[in-house]
Design a protein around this motif. Structure first.
Motif, PDB file in Angstrom:
ATOM      1  N   CYS A 103     -10.879  11.322 -16.942  1.00  0.00           N
ATOM      2  CA  CYS A 103     -10.660   9.995 -16.370  1.00  0.00           C
ATOM      3  C   CYS A 103     -10.892  10.070 -14.869  1.00  0.00           C
ATOM      4  O   CYS A 103     -10.375  10.962 -14.193  1.00  0.00           O
ATOM      5  CB  CYS A 103      -9.231   9.532 -16.647  1.00  0.00           C
ATOM      6  N   ARG A 104     -11.678   9.143 -14.364  1.00  0.00           N
ATOM      7  CA  ARG A 104     -11.886   9.004 -12.920  1.00  0.00           C
ATOM      8  C   ARG A 104     -10.949   7.921 -12.422  1.00  0.00           C
ATOM      9  O   ARG A 104     -10.864   6.832 -13.002  1.00  0.00           O
ATOM     10  CB  ARG A 104     -13.341   8.656 -12.611  1.00  0.00           C
ATOM     11  N   VAL A 105     -10.235   8.219 -11.361  1.00  0.00           N
ATOM     12  CA  VAL A 105      -9.279   7.280 -10.775  1.00  0.00           C
ATOM     13  C   VAL A 105      -9.736   6.945  -9.366  1.00  0.00           C
ATOM     14  O   VAL A 105     -10.041   7.836  -8.573  1.00  0.00           O
ATOM     15  CB  VAL A 105      -7.863   7.886 -10.731  1.00  0.00           C
ATOM     16  N   VAL A 106      -9.773   5.651  -9.080  1.00  0.00           N
ATOM     17  CA  VAL A 106     -10.022   5.179  -7.719  1.00  0.00           C
ATOM     18  C   VAL A 106      -8.762   4.430  -7.296  1.00  0.00           C
ATOM     19  O   VAL A 106      -8.376   3.446  -7.918  1.00  0.00           O
ATOM     20  CB  VAL A 106     -11.262   4.259  -7.643  1.00  0.00           C
ATOM     21  N   LEU A 107      -8.118   4.956  -6.263  1.00  0.00           N
ATOM     22  CA  LEU A 107      -6.946   4.313  -5.688  1.00  0.00           C
ATOM     23  C   LEU A 107      -7.326   3.809  -4.310  1.00  0.00           C
ATOM     24  O   LEU A 107      -7.740   4.583  -3.449  1.00  0.00           O
ATOM     25  CB  LEU A 107      -5.773   5.289  -5.578  1.00  0.00           C
ATOM     26  N   THR A 108      -7.193   2.492  -4.117  1.00  0.00           N
ATOM     27  CA  THR A 108      -7.402   1.894  -2.802  1.00  0.00           C
ATOM     28  C   THR A 108      -6.061   1.355  -2.340  1.00  0.00           C
ATOM     29  O   THR A 108      -5.482   0.481  -2.991  1.00  0.00           O
ATOM     30  CB  THR A 108      -8.458   0.769  -2.856  1.00  0.00           C
ATOM     31  N   TYR A 109      -5.570   1.918  -1.263  1.00  0.00           N
ATOM     32  CA  TYR A 109      -4.276   1.505  -0.714  1.00  0.00           C
ATOM     33  C   TYR A 109      -4.562   0.785   0.593  1.00  0.00           C
ATOM     34  O   TYR A 109      -5.122   1.375   1.527  1.00  0.00           O
ATOM     35  CB  TYR A 109      -3.377   2.729  -0.503  1.00  0.00           C
ATOM     36  N   SER A 110      -4.222  -0.496   0.650  1.00  0.00           N
ATOM     37  CA  SER A 110      -4.659  -1.327   1.776  1.00  0.00           C
ATOM     38  C   SER A 110      -3.503  -2.062   2.443  1.00  0.00           C
ATOM     39  O   SER A 110      -2.360  -2.000   1.996  1.00  0.00           O
ATOM     40  CB  SER A 110      -5.708  -2.323   1.294  1.00  0.00           C
ATOM     41  N   LYS A 111      -3.873  -2.762   3.503  1.00  0.00           N
ATOM     42  CA  LYS A 111      -2.965  -3.577   4.312  1.00  0.00           C
ATOM     43  C   LYS A 111      -1.959  -2.710   5.075  1.00  0.00           C
ATOM     44  O   LYS A 111      -0.821  -3.098   5.296  1.00  0.00           O
ATOM     45  CB  LYS A 111      -2.263  -4.629   3.460  1.00  0.00           C
ATOM     46  N   LEU A 112      -2.415  -1.513   5.459  1.00  0.00           N
ATOM     47  CA  LEU A 112      -1.581  -0.582   6.207  1.00  0.00           C
ATOM     48  C   LEU A 112      -1.535  -0.953   7.684  1.00  0.00           C
ATOM     49  O   LEU A 112      -2.578  -1.210   8.291  1.00  0.00           O
ATOM     50  CB  LEU A 112      -2.148   0.835   6.108  1.00  0.00           C
ATOM     51  N   GLU A 113      -0.342  -0.928   8.252  1.00  0.00           N
ATOM     52  CA  GLU A 113      -0.215  -1.078   9.696  1.00  0.00           C
ATOM     53  C   GLU A 113      -0.733   0.196  10.350  1.00  0.00           C
ATOM     54  O   GLU A 113      -0.714   1.277   9.746  1.00  0.00           O
ATOM     55  CB  GLU A 113       1.244  -1.287  10.079  1.00  0.00           C
ATOM     56  N   GLU A 114      -1.173   0.081  11.593  1.00  0.00           N
ATOM     57  CA  GLU A 114      -1.745   1.230  12.295  1.00  0.00           C
ATOM     58  C   GLU A 114      -0.785   2.419  12.332  1.00  0.00           C
ATOM     59  O   GLU A 114      -1.192   3.558  12.165  1.00  0.00           O
ATOM     60  CB  GLU A 114      -2.165   0.842  13.707  1.00  0.00           C
ATOM     61  N   LYS A 115       0.507   2.158  12.497  1.00  0.00           N
ATOM     62  CA  LYS A 115       1.472   3.259  12.596  1.00  0.00           C
ATOM     63  C   LYS A 115       1.587   4.051  11.291  1.00  0.00           C
ATOM     64  O   LYS A 115       2.084   5.171  11.295  1.00  0.00           O
ATOM     65  CB  LYS A 115       2.844   2.745  13.044  1.00  0.00           C
ATOM     66  N   PHE A 116       1.114   3.483  10.160  1.00  0.00           N
ATOM     67  CA  PHE A 116       1.152   4.193   8.879  1.00  0.00           C
ATOM     68  C   PHE A 116      -0.230   4.670   8.429  1.00  0.00           C
ATOM     69  O   PHE A 116      -0.369   5.226   7.342  1.00  0.00           O
ATOM     70  CB  PHE A 116       1.736   3.298   7.786  1.00  0.00           C
ATOM     71  N   ALA A 117      -1.252   4.457   9.244  1.00  0.00           N
ATOM     72  CA  ALA A 117      -2.635   4.747   8.838  1.00  0.00           C
ATOM     73  C   ALA A 117      -2.906   6.234   8.623  1.00  0.00           C
ATOM     74  O   ALA A 117      -3.859   6.586   7.938  1.00  0.00           O
ATOM     75  CB  ALA A 117      -3.622   4.173   9.855  1.00  0.00           C
ATOM     76  N   GLU A 118      -2.084   7.117   9.171  1.00  0.00           N
ATOM     77  CA  GLU A 118      -2.236   8.555   8.919  1.00  0.00           C
ATOM     78  C   GLU A 118      -1.208   9.047   7.916  1.00  0.00           C
ATOM     79  O   GLU A 118      -1.525   9.838   7.033  1.00  0.00           O
ATOM     80  CB  GLU A 118      -2.092   9.348  10.214  1.00  0.00           C
TER      81      GLU A 118
END
Length: 134
Positions: A103-118
Motif C-alpha cells: 500500500c502506498r500512503v500519501v499524507l498531506t498535512y496542511s494549514k500549519l503555522e510557521e512556528k510548527f512548520a519544522e
C-alpha cells in the motif's frame, strides 16, 4: 519515492508537508491502522472518533496533563481517503493499492503555522515510521 522525509512547502499564509510512503501491508490493513482507535493507540495516540463526515475527533495525549485536542472528520472514502482536522490544521490521508500486501500512503498535512512548520513534519515522520511497524 525512496525519500521518507516529507516535502514542506509554503502556502498562502501557512505551510504544508507531504509524505509518500510504501508499506508492506494491504490497503485494508493500513486503512484499519489509520481509522480504528484500537489500532491508532499503538502508533499515534489515544483517539476517540466516529468514522463519518462531520464527526468530532478527540486526541488524548499521554502527557502528564492528559492534554486533549479536538478536530473533525472532513471526508471518509473507505479504503482510499480519510481527512480530518486537528484544531486549525488538516491531515489528508490517501491510500493506493499497489498489489498484494503493498500500500502506498500519501499524507498531506496542511494549514500549519510557521512556528510548527519544522516540528510537525518531524513528528509525523516518526509516526509514519511507527505506522509501518503496526
Amino acid at each position: 519515492m525512496n525519500n521518507k522525509l516529507g516535502t514542506v512547502t509554503r502556502e498562502a499564509g501557512s505551510f504544508k508537508v507531504r509524505f509518500e510512503r510504501m508499506y508492506a501491508h494491504s490497503i485494508d490493513k493500513v486503512w484499519e491502522a489509520i481509522t480504528n482507535p484500537e489500532k491508532l493507540k499503538y502508533w499515534f495516540t489515544d483517539i476517540e472518533l466516529e468514522l463519518k463526515q462531520g464527526a468530532q475527533i478527540t486526541f488524548h495525549f499521554r502527557d502528564e496533563a492528559k492534554t486533549a485536542w479536538y478536530g473533525k472528520v472532513v471526508a471518509v472514502d473507505k479504503p482510499k481517503k480519510f481527512v480530518w482536522t486537528w484544531e486549525h490544521e488538516q491531515a489528508d490521508w490517501e491510500l493506493f493499492d499497489e498489489g498484494p500486501g503493498k500500500c502506498r500512503v500519501v499524507l498531506t498535512y496542511s494549514k500549519l503555522e510557521e512556528k510548527f512548520a519544522e516540528k510537525a513534519p518531524a513528528g509525523f515522520h516518526m509516526l509514519l515510521d511507527r505506522l509501518s511497524a503496526s
